[in-house]
Design a protein around this motif. Structure first.
Motif, PDB file in Angstrom:
ATOM      1  N   TYR A 179       0.806  -1.212   0.000  1.00  0.00           N
ATOM      2  CA  TYR A 179       0.000   0.000   0.000  1.00  0.00           C
ATOM      3  C   TYR A 179       0.842   1.265   0.000  1.00  0.00           C
ATOM      4  N   GLY A 180       0.537   2.195  -0.918  1.00  0.00           N
ATOM      5  CA  GLY A 180       0.842   3.601  -0.733  1.00  0.00           C
ATOM      6  C   GLY A 180       2.223   4.135  -1.004  1.00  0.00           C
ATOM      7  N   GLY A 181       3.205   3.339  -1.363  1.00  0.00           N
ATOM      8  CA  GLY A 181       4.532   3.890  -1.580  1.00  0.00           C
ATOM      9  C   GLY A 181       4.999   3.686  -3.004  1.00  0.00           C
ATOM     10  N   ALA A 182       6.196   4.206  -3.291  1.00  0.00           N
ATOM     11  CA  ALA A 182       6.783   3.978  -4.609  1.00  0.00           C
ATOM     12  C   ALA A 182       7.323   2.562  -4.681  1.00  0.00           C
ATOM     13  N   GLY A 183       7.576   2.111  -5.888  1.00  0.00           N
ATOM     14  CA  GLY A 183       8.146   0.790  -6.077  1.00  0.00           C
ATOM     15  C   GLY A 183       7.091  -0.298  -6.101  1.00  0.00           C
ATOM     16  N   HIS A 184       7.538  -1.490  -6.381  1.00  0.00           N
ATOM     17  CA  HIS A 184       6.647  -2.639  -6.496  1.00  0.00           C
ATOM     18  C   HIS A 184       7.260  -3.837  -5.774  1.00  0.00           C
ATOM     19  N   VAL A 185       6.408  -4.654  -5.209  1.00  0.00           N
ATOM     20  CA  VAL A 185       6.856  -5.904  -4.612  1.00  0.00           C
ATOM     21  C   VAL A 185       7.275  -6.864  -5.726  1.00  0.00           C
ATOM     22  N   VAL A 186       8.435  -7.472  -5.562  1.00  0.00           N
ATOM     23  CA  VAL A 186       8.910  -8.485  -6.501  1.00  0.00           C
ATOM     24  C   VAL A 186       8.586  -9.851  -5.917  1.00  0.00           C
ATOM     25  N   GLU A 187       7.790 -10.627  -6.628  1.00  0.00           N
ATOM     26  CA  GLU A 187       7.552 -12.010  -6.206  1.00  0.00           C
ATOM     27  C   GLU A 187       8.732 -12.852  -6.687  1.00  0.00           C
ATOM     28  N   VAL A 188       9.394 -13.504  -5.751  1.00  0.00           N
ATOM     29  CA  VAL A 188      10.635 -14.211  -6.053  1.00  0.00           C
ATOM     30  C   VAL A 188      10.339 -15.660  -6.399  1.00  0.00           C
ATOM     31  N   LYS A 189      10.809 -16.072  -7.554  1.00  0.00           N
ATOM     32  CA  LYS A 189      10.600 -17.449  -8.007  1.00  0.00           C
ATOM     33  C   LYS A 189      11.885 -18.097  -8.509  1.00  0.00           C
ATOM     34  N   ASP A 190      12.936 -17.286  -8.715  1.00  0.00           N
ATOM     35  CA  ASP A 190      14.200 -17.800  -9.235  1.00  0.00           C
ATOM     36  C   ASP A 190      15.326 -16.837  -8.854  1.00  0.00           C
ATOM     37  N   ARG A 191      16.527 -17.157  -9.308  1.00  0.00           N
ATOM     38  CA  ARG A 191      17.691 -16.337  -8.974  1.00  0.00           C
ATOM     39  C   ARG A 191      17.536 -14.900  -9.494  1.00  0.00           C
ATOM     40  N   GLU A 192      17.061 -14.770 -10.708  1.00  0.00           N
ATOM     41  CA  GLU A 192      16.935 -13.451 -11.326  1.00  0.00           C
ATOM     42  C   GLU A 192      15.995 -12.540 -10.537  1.00  0.00           C
ATOM     43  N   SER A 193      14.848 -13.070 -10.126  1.00  0.00           N
ATOM     44  CA  SER A 193      13.899 -12.242  -9.378  1.00  0.00           C
ATOM     45  C   SER A 193      14.404 -11.951  -7.964  1.00  0.00           C
ATOM     46  N   ALA A 194      15.174 -12.879  -7.386  1.00  0.00           N
ATOM     47  CA  ALA A 194      15.767 -12.630  -6.062  1.00  0.00           C
ATOM     48  C   ALA A 194      16.763 -11.480  -6.135  1.00  0.00           C
ATOM     49  N   VAL A 195      17.601 -11.491  -7.160  1.00  0.00           N
ATOM     50  CA  VAL A 195      18.569 -10.408  -7.360  1.00  0.00           C
ATOM     51  C   VAL A 195      17.843  -9.088  -7.581  1.00  0.00           C
ATOM     52  N   LYS A 196      16.772  -9.112  -8.359  1.00  0.00           N
ATOM     53  CA  LYS A 196      16.001  -7.892  -8.623  1.00  0.00           C
ATOM     54  C   LYS A 196      15.417  -7.322  -7.338  1.00  0.00           C
ATOM     55  N   ALA A 197      14.927  -8.193  -6.456  1.00  0.00           N
ATOM     56  CA  ALA A 197      14.339  -7.748  -5.190  1.00  0.00           C
ATOM     57  C   ALA A 197      15.373  -7.032  -4.327  1.00  0.00           C
TER      58      ALA A 197
END
Length: 390
Positions: A179-197
């Motif tokens: 809620y309410g802030g900048a940015g987006h939650v990254v749903e982590v499913k692999d190495r690439e998304s973990a690094v992005k988070a």
């Protein structure tokens, strides 16, 4: 040249992520104390700035939790064994962080030049130093928050520490629940998304690369905009604007002195709250009861957040007009958000209440997490104090 202590295996990576959640949590009460101390109707721009940073710290907690969940570990409030240290992820104030030396001691202060200076120090890539080697390491493991997140990022890239098969799309907090802030939650499913988070945490917040000080202060990426398109930028740059009373011009670099439009900060329009730790409780009967009630409400909020981070649900009971009680299992994160609104009201009420032990000051929320074994005892103390002061 600083040589941060690397993570050696998956167990250490999971412990570091547990501590990362707590590290992000540790800054939130510091900023909320300043925010809630502002008298109603005053310092609206300042309040908006602090609130925006708090919401992103919540996002960072969520991102670290999603990475931890994807690696098969549940976020926990329990102490963490990490590189020979026994560290508690839930902060207690004043806090001298045992993990990162550069941020110094975190204190709960009403809005003031000193408080804003502490915000800038927390968020500066080198915590105010000119070079990382100028920061004494002391007994800590890392000099800066950036170093700490750097070793987490290195470990996530290292296939010897975590294999591709170690990442699972498991217990993820979705972006729709933020809620309410900048940015987006990254749903982590692999190495690439973990690094992005983790990279999102670094780019927005305290892990900012020192080289970014030589780049535009108002650099904007898709993750630095509110959902309504409003521009955001690093926490450091936002707090520097409060500190200097000027906005950054769009052409300025983050390491420069802001020279744009004025930001008016009225430090006289602030409640003179004085933080007293729980073991130094000398405020008086009903005042002590109110402080303990806040501690218990904050404890419930923290527990709800950690439950939400593990995709947990919480039993909520309803009593209808026929006096029949119904219990439903509700998602924990929306309940935590409601808890934050209730906590704000309690905090503001405390800051308007004179402190009997220090007449020049008002009460200050302690943001003191109560261990499970002490909660019933404190509830009983509140009941007795309320009876005595009727």
């Amino acid at each position: 040249m600083s040589n941060p202590t690397p993570l050696k295996d998956l167990k250490e990576l999971k412990a570091a992520l547990q501590l990362a959640i707590g590290l992000e949590l540790s800054t939130i009460p510091v900023y909320l104390t300043g925010l809630y101390s502002i008298k109603e109707g005053h310092n609206t721009e300042t309040a908006q700035t602090i609130r925006s940073v708090v919401m992103e710290e919540m996002l960072h907690m969520t991102l670290a939790a999603n990475v931890l969940n994807a690696l098969g570990e549940v976020p926990s409030v329990e102490p963490v064994g990490f590189k020979g240290k026994h560290l508690h992820p839930i902060p207690s104030y004043p806090l001298t962080n045992p993990l990162v030396s550069g941020i110094g001691t975190l204190q709960l202060l009403p809005l003031s030049p000193h408080a804003v200076q502490s915000y800038v120090t927390i968020e500066h890539p080198l915590h105010g130093a000119a070079k990382v080697t100028e920061i004494p390491l002391g007994t800590c493991l890392y000099r800066t928050i950036g170093e700490f997140y750097g070793v987490i990022l290195d470990a996530l890239h290292d296939t010897k520490i975590c294999k591709n098969g170690d990442f699972k799309h498991h217990n993820q907090v979705p972006d729709t629940q933020y809620y309410g802030g900048a940015g987006h939650v990254v749903e982590v499913k692999d190495r690439e998304s973990a690094v992005k988070a983790i990279q999102t945490i670094i780019d927005e917040g305290e892990g900012l690369d020192p080289d970014k000080l030589g780049k535009q202060a108002k650099t904007v990426t898709d993750n630095d905009r509110l959902r309504n398109g409003w521009q955001m930028y690093s926490h450091y740059a936002r707090f520097r604007e409060l500190q200097t009373g000027r906005r950054f011009r769009s052409t300025q670099k983050a390491g420069e002195e802001p020279q744009g439009a004025m930001v008016l900060v009225d430090y006289s329009a602030v409640h003179p709250a004085l933080h007293v730790p729980r073991n130094g409780d000398t405020e008086g009967g009903s005042e002590s009861a109110a402080l303990i009630e806040f501690d218990l409400a904050y404890t419930e909020l923290v527990d709800d957040l950690y439950l939400a981070f593990s995709d947990g649900r919480k039993p909520v009971s309803y009593t209808f007009h026929n006096e029949k009680e119904v219990v439903e299992q509700k998602p924990a994160l929306p309940l935590a958000v409601h808890g934050m609104h209730a906590l704000k009201k309690m905090a503001v009420a405390l800051m308007r209440t004179p402190n009997p032990a220090s007449p020049a000051h008002t009460l200050c929320p302690r943001f003191s997490y109560v261990e499970e074994g002490d909660r019933d005892k404190l509830r009983q103390i509140v009941t007795e104090l309320r009876k005595e002061n009727r």
